[in-house]
Design an enzyme around this catalytic site. Structure first.
Site, PDB file in Angstrom:
ATOM      1  CE  LYS A  87      -3.859   1.871   2.664  1.00 42.19           C
ATOM      2  NZ  LYS A  87      -4.803   1.691   4.082  1.00 42.19           N
ATOM      3  CB  SER A  89      -8.062   3.327   2.773  1.00 44.71           C
ATOM      4  OG  SER A  89      -7.336   2.627   3.982  1.00 44.71           O
ATOM      5  CB  SER A  91      -8.212   0.448   5.615  1.00 45.56           C
ATOM      6  OG  SER A  91      -8.981   1.508   5.495  1.00 45.56           O
TER       7      SER A  91
HETATM    8  N1  GLN Z   1     -13.302   3.798   5.960  1.00 52.45           N
HETATM    9  C1  GLN Z   1     -12.745   4.007   7.349  1.00 52.45           C
HETATM   10  C2  GLN Z   1     -12.302   5.735   7.309  1.00 52.45           C
HETATM   11  O1  GLN Z   1     -12.602   6.223   6.246  1.00 52.45           O
HETATM   12  C3  GLN Z   1     -11.692   3.332   7.586  1.00 52.45           C
HETATM   13  C4  GLN Z   1     -10.401   3.677   7.064  1.00 52.45           C
HETATM   14  C5  GLN Z   1      -9.256   2.771   7.412  1.00 52.45           C
HETATM   15  O2  GLN Z   1      -9.211   1.902   7.987  1.00 52.45           O
HETATM   16  N2  GLN Z   1      -8.173   3.363   7.043  1.00 52.45           N
HETATM   17  O3  GLN Z   1     -11.664   6.220   8.040  1.00 52.45           O
END
Ligand code: GLN
Length: 485
Positions: free
Chosen positions: A78, A153, A177
């Site tokens: 990532k 994400s 994410s």
């Molecule tokens: N979807 C969640 C957010 O927008 C989690 C994102 C994540 O785990 N980085 O914060």
């Protein structure tokens, strides 16, 4: 079976037996990226020259009889992982041309084993999102259906597994994410206990919630990759100094007599019928394997999303203050004075979701509102944590859906941030509680879209969720299905 279809452990066996070389495996992966990534957009940066140099080094190491479980394996990271000499964007314009001077700890550990890094994977900007649509580098398409999002994400990290453009990947999970995109792309994803894996060299979003973890094709690979990156790191003061179990050796423990809890707040009206059916089938399977299933209660679940969006945004507003045009990345041109430089740089460099979160977080921390929002949220967080500890007095593992619906269409939730935030309703509590969870493939919707199952463990109970997942995987074929790409 093509080389790019193999799991880590399958490719390792072939490398060890000298049936294939790491250079061949790496070339096959780079060709695959070239062939299909135009449709998927999982990669922000591909690093072919460097990958081949690393593959040659891995082959020399293997020839000398020195092969570790990840030696010569082509992996993607990532783009939140700092990589020495390789552009690291975090999905943002503000870091579009940022080339870090060092490797973070997880990446350094992989390199010590001789991993081949083929590139950096797309993600929501600063990991803020559940669909990969907030990336400055464009949305990622779900390899199971290119009209759908892969989740987020770590959408690129999950899509690369499904598209077979990486043997395995690393992601991060702040509120879901790793697990949610793993679920949407039918791969395995682990969110380890807070403190299990070092965050050193991982671009910070919400520091009390962020954790690094693997996305893989099967549970065995997840055990291998988690084992490789886990452990205490003096460079991360929140990493915990407890021994890392041999996750691989523990996989075959089985589930006979294991107590599995079903939190009643997670099996609600409004759960998608395909998701509900997959959960019912999983529950029946675990019963048939000799596990004991019982209902448990996590009474503060309904406050989790609101609590998360106060704590995560507060921490983000503070963490993202460093992107001001002085030391990192983008700086606006034609500026008059320092204040204007800050304002213009940040206005140009950040996308709208990131700006929304910085404003929310700054508000929650501002004087006069701090007690009403931020401090209150911290108190509720403690109650949520307590819910989990109480449940774990009764059961060993919790079983829940990962997401209330199968993957949604690109664009479907963009106009309504609240709808987007609610898609993490089953993953966020695990981060707030600081404990561990795994997503494993558990079926498909009528429309052929992946559905994931979540197993939540006690703090530092990764070995148990992995062996519980492994027992399921042995009895099912879901993880073997391939996206039609
Ligand atoms: N979807 C969640 C957010 O927008 C989690 C994102 C994540 O785990 N980085 O914060």
């Amino acid at each position: 079976m093509e080389i790019f279809d193999l799991t880590i452990h399958e490719l390792h066996d072939k490398l060890k037996a000298k049936e294939v070389s790491s250079v061949e495996a790496t070339r096959a992966m780079l060709d695959r990226i070239e062939a299909v990534d135009g449709q998927v957009n999982a990669y922000i940066t591909v690093t072919p020259e460097q990958a081949l140099v690393e593959a040659e080094a891995a082959d020399r190491r293997i020839a000398a009889g020195d092969i570790a479980p990840l030696t010569g394996i082509p992996m993607g990271l990532k783009d939140i992982f700092i990589t020495k000499g390789v552009r690291t964007t975090c999905g943002s314009r503000i870091l579009e041309n940022f080339v870090p001077p060092y490797d973070g700890t997880a990446v350094a550990k992989l390199k010590e084993q001789g991993v081949v890094i083929v590139g950096k994977l797309n993600q929501d900007e600063f990991a803020m999102g559940s669909s990969n649509e907030s990336s400055y580098f464009g949305p990622v398409k779900n390899p199971w259906n290119l009209e759908c999002t892969p989740g987020g994400s770590s959408g690129g990290s999950a899509a690369a597994i499904a598209a077979r453009t990486a043997t395995a990947t690393l992601g991060t999970d702040t509120g879901g994410s790793i697990r949610q995109p793993a679920s949407h792309c039918s791969c395995v994803g682990v969110k380890p206990t807070y403190g299990r894996v070092s965050r050193y060299g991982v671009i910070a979003y919400a520091s009390s919630l962020d954790q690094v973890g693997p996305l893989t094709r099967d549970v065995t690979d997840a055990a291998i990759l988690l084992g490789a990156v886990a452990g205490y790191d003096p460079k991360d003061s929140t990493s915990v100094n407890t021994p890392v179990p041999d996750y691989l050796a523990g996989l075959k423990t089985g589930v006979k007599g294991l107590k599995i809890g079903l939190p009643k707040q997670y099996f609600i009206e409004g759960l998608d019928p395909d998701v509900k059916r997959a959960m019912d089938e999983a529950i029946a399977l675990y019963k048939s394997l000799g596990a004991e299933l019982r209902e448990v209660s996590l009474p503060h679940t309904e406050y989790a999303v609101a609590t998360y969006y106060l704590i995560a945004t507060a921490e983000a507003s503070s963490n993202l203050a460093r992107y001001d045009g002085v030391r990192f990345g983008h700086r606006a041109d034609e500026i008059r004075g320092l204040k204007e430089m800050y304002a213009k740089t940040r206005a140009e460099g950040f996308g709208s979701e990131v700006k929304r979160r910085i404003m929310l977080g700054t508000y929650a921390l501002s004087s006069g509102y701090y007690d009403a929002y931020y401090v209150k949220a911290q108190k509720v967080r403690t109650l949520i944590m307590q819910d989990f500890l109480n449940a774990f007095n009764e059961v060993d593992v919790l079983l829940t859906p990962i997401a209330p619906t199968p993957p949604f269409k690109i664009g479907e939730k963009l106009a309504d941030p609240l709808q987007m935030y609610l898609s993490d309703i089953f993953t966020i509590p695990v981060n707030l509680a600081g404990t561990c969870g795994i997503s494993i493939p558990a079926g498909f919707s009528a429309a052929g879209l992946p559905i994931g199952l979540q197993l939540i463990g006690k703090p530092f109970g990764e070995a148990t969720i992995l062996s519980t997942a492994y027992a399921f995987e042995q009895e099912t074929q879901w993880h073997l299905k391939k996206a039609p790409l």
